[in-house]
Design a protein around this motif. Structure first.
Motif: not given
Length: 182
Positions: A115, A163, A167-168, A170
């Protein structure tokens, strides 16, 4: 290899004919190996382990069915043969496996690094080279595991993770770390 030689030394010590003649028959080796492994492991064997069949397999590989196993054959046996047999039977210390890195690195630290790199990125995503460089430098991980982890984030191998994709993916990409951290 030291551990392997201790087991093999115990095999020779447990077999009087081996001490006198310098070699072992298949049955002598299997019996002595089984006893030596049980003594060396102090009873901490993998539940589905069968030292007798492992000993027979090792003997056959080391002697190429030559009939007798000599000390020199044991010395000349490649370390990979020793390890394939001993690690099958003894509970492996994670430090001696490829999974070690997943034990020592905390999933939260890996996610935080990813992140942080995403926020620092001017391209709206994370590049393979940036992820790998910081994984190795900041977390002390290996390049190979960093590459494997990034592959899970980037299944199409574009060397870039947006990004939204980060997030999808991780949680699933970092699953190995979470599974091995207690």
């Amino acid at each position: 290899k030291y551990c392997c030689f201790r087991v093999m030394t115990n095999v020779w010590a447990l077999t009087p004919t081996a001490q006198a003649a310098g070699n072992l028959s298949r049955q002598e080796f299997i019996t002595a190996y089984e006893i030596a492994i049980l003594e060396h492991s102090q009873g901490d064997l993998v539940s589905d382990c069968n030292p007798r069949s492992e000993a027979a397999h090792f003997y056959d590989m080391a002697t190429s069915r030559a009939g007798l196993l000599t000390r020199q054959m044991v010395v000349d046996t490649p370390i990979a043969v020793f390890l394939s047999h001993l690690t099958c039977m003894l509970h492996p210390d994670p430090a001696n496996t490829e999974l070690y890195e997943y034990y020592v690195l905390d999933v939260e630290d890996v996610m935080a690094m990813a992140m942080k790199r995403l926020v620092a990125s001017s391209g709206g995503g994370l590049t393979r080279s940036d992820f790998v460089a910081h994984y190795v430098r900041d977390l002390g991980g290996t390049r190979d595991v960093a590459m494997t982890t990034f592959d899970a984030l980037d299944p199409l191998h574009t060397n870039f993770v947006s990004r939204a994709a980060l997030h999808h993916r991780m949680r699933s990409a970092f699953r190995q770390y979470a599974e091995h951290n207690f």
